[in-house]
Design a protein around this motif. Structure first.
Motif, PDB file in Angstrom:
ATOM      1  N   UNK A  23      35.709  26.931  42.091  1.00  0.00           N
ATOM      2  CA  UNK A  23      34.391  27.280  42.607  1.00  0.00           C
ATOM      3  C   UNK A  23      33.378  27.493  41.483  1.00  0.00           C
ATOM      4  N   UNK A  24      33.846  27.778  40.283  1.00  0.00           N
ATOM      5  CA  UNK A  24      32.970  28.096  39.160  1.00  0.00           C
ATOM      6  C   UNK A  24      31.941  27.007  38.847  1.00  0.00           C
ATOM      7  N   UNK A  25      32.276  25.719  38.798  1.00  0.00           N
ATOM      8  CA  UNK A  25      31.237  24.701  38.531  1.00  0.00           C
ATOM      9  C   UNK A  25      30.134  24.682  39.598  1.00  0.00           C
ATOM     10  N   UNK A  26      30.513  24.877  40.850  1.00  0.00           N
ATOM     11  CA  UNK A  26      29.527  24.945  41.928  1.00  0.00           C
ATOM     12  C   UNK A  26      28.585  26.132  41.710  1.00  0.00           C
ATOM     13  N   UNK A  27      29.165  27.274  41.366  1.00  0.00           N
ATOM     14  CA  UNK A  27      28.390  28.495  41.148  1.00  0.00           C
ATOM     15  C   UNK A  27      27.447  28.337  39.952  1.00  0.00           C
ATOM     16  N   UNK A  28      27.953  27.785  38.863  1.00  0.00           N
ATOM     17  CA  UNK A  28      27.114  27.571  37.681  1.00  0.00           C
ATOM     18  C   UNK A  28      26.032  26.529  37.969  1.00  0.00           C
ATOM     19  N   UNK A  29      26.370  25.502  38.724  1.00  0.00           N
ATOM     20  CA  UNK A  29      25.384  24.493  39.095  1.00  0.00           C
ATOM     21  C   UNK A  29      24.239  25.077  39.899  1.00  0.00           C
ATOM     22  N   UNK A  30      24.574  25.929  40.855  1.00  0.00           N
ATOM     23  CA  UNK A  30      23.531  26.588  41.640  1.00  0.00           C
ATOM     24  C   UNK A  30      22.717  27.543  40.765  1.00  0.00           C
ATOM     25  N   UNK A  31      23.351  28.211  39.814  1.00  0.00           N
ATOM     26  CA  UNK A  31      22.622  29.109  38.916  1.00  0.00           C
ATOM     27  C   UNK A  31      21.605  28.337  38.079  1.00  0.00           C
ATOM     28  N   UNK A  32      22.046  27.231  37.491  1.00  0.00           N
ATOM     29  CA  UNK A  32      21.135  26.440  36.665  1.00  0.00           C
ATOM     30  C   UNK A  32      20.056  25.749  37.499  1.00  0.00           C
ATOM     31  N   UNK A  33      20.400  25.334  38.711  1.00  0.00           N
ATOM     32  CA  UNK A  33      19.392  24.763  39.599  1.00  0.00           C
ATOM     33  C   UNK A  33      18.334  25.803  39.945  1.00  0.00           C
ATOM     34  N   UNK A  34      18.767  27.034  40.213  1.00  0.00           N
ATOM     35  CA  UNK A  34      17.817  28.109  40.485  1.00  0.00           C
ATOM     36  C   UNK A  34      16.908  28.378  39.299  1.00  0.00           C
ATOM     37  N   UNK A  35      17.471  28.328  38.092  1.00  0.00           N
ATOM     38  CA  UNK A  35      16.644  28.502  36.902  1.00  0.00           C
ATOM     39  C   UNK A  35      15.621  27.374  36.781  1.00  0.00           C
ATOM     40  N   UNK A  36      16.062  26.147  37.034  1.00  0.00           N
ATOM     41  CA  UNK A  36      15.152  25.004  36.904  1.00  0.00           C
ATOM     42  C   UNK A  36      14.029  25.055  37.940  1.00  0.00           C
ATOM     43  N   UNK A  37      14.342  25.527  39.131  1.00  0.00           N
ATOM     44  CA  UNK A  37      13.342  25.525  40.193  1.00  0.00           C
ATOM     45  C   UNK A  37      12.441  26.753  40.204  1.00  0.00           C
ATOM     46  N   UNK A  46      15.126  33.949  35.600  1.00  0.00           N
ATOM     47  CA  UNK A  46      14.597  33.657  34.260  1.00  0.00           C
ATOM     48  C   UNK A  46      15.676  33.311  33.240  1.00  0.00           C
ATOM     49  N   UNK A  47      16.879  33.747  33.449  1.00  0.00           N
ATOM     50  CA  UNK A  47      17.970  33.471  32.507  1.00  0.00           C
ATOM     51  C   UNK A  47      19.225  33.118  33.304  1.00  0.00           C
ATOM     52  N   UNK A  48      20.210  32.519  32.636  1.00  0.00           N
ATOM     53  CA  UNK A  48      21.459  32.218  33.355  1.00  0.00           C
ATOM     54  C   UNK A  48      22.125  33.479  33.905  1.00  0.00           C
ATOM     55  N   UNK A  49      22.059  34.553  33.145  1.00  0.00           N
ATOM     56  CA  UNK A  49      22.652  35.812  33.591  1.00  0.00           C
ATOM     57  C   UNK A  49      21.943  36.349  34.831  1.00  0.00           C
ATOM     58  N   UNK A  50      20.620  36.350  34.812  1.00  0.00           N
ATOM     59  CA  UNK A  50      19.858  36.852  35.959  1.00  0.00           C
ATOM     60  C   UNK A  50      20.087  35.988  37.192  1.00  0.00           C
ATOM     61  N   UNK A  51      20.144  34.682  37.004  1.00  0.00           N
ATOM     62  CA  UNK A  51      20.380  33.782  38.140  1.00  0.00           C
ATOM     63  C   UNK A  51      21.780  33.999  38.723  1.00  0.00           C
ATOM     64  N   UNK A  52      22.779  34.163  37.850  1.00  0.00           N
ATOM     65  CA  UNK A  52      24.148  34.393  38.322  1.00  0.00           C
ATOM     66  C   UNK A  52      24.256  35.716  39.077  1.00  0.00           C
TER      67      UNK A  52
END
Length: 111
Positions: A23-37, A46-52
């Motif tokens: 599940x981790x790649x899906x979770x990280x993908x959604x985190x980075x997508x949220x950062x990009x959007x 604003x950061x990978x940590x905040x998005x996660x």
């Protein structure tokens, strides 16, 4: 009684860890997508940590409406709703149910 519990936990633990690692790649993908959007207008992405952390709280049912409202300010409000609701639905309907089946299977295999 405790033997069955610990035996089920020791049997199911590797399967649960495997599921979480898948599940981790899906979770990280959604985190980075949220950062990009949404990073430019929402401090929750604003950061990978905040998005996660934001996605983890949404997965647990915490502050979903507040997150949707903060994300809706960024351009298209429907995109923010689709993003948060789709992540939460996948986590609740798919991941948690698979996790439940894995734990039940380990319990009944040791009983």
């Amino acid at each position: 009684a405790y033997f069955v519990l610990f035996s089920a936990l020791s049997t199911g633990f590797p399967k649960v860890i495997g599921l979480l690692l898948r599940f981790l790649p899906f979770y990280l993908g959604y985190s980075f997508l949220g950062m990009a959007l949404f990073a430019r207008c929402s401090p929750r992405f604003r950061s990978p940590d905040a998005a996660a952390v934001t996605l983890f709280s949404c997965a647990n049912g915490d502050s979903i409406e507040d997150t949707i409202q903060r994300v809706a300010v960024c351009g298209d409000p429907a995109l923010g709703r689709i993003y948060i609701i789709s992540f939460t639905a996948v986590v609740i309907c798919v991941v948690l149910n698979i996790l439940l089946v894995v734990v039940e299977d380990a319990f009944f295999a040791t009983k």
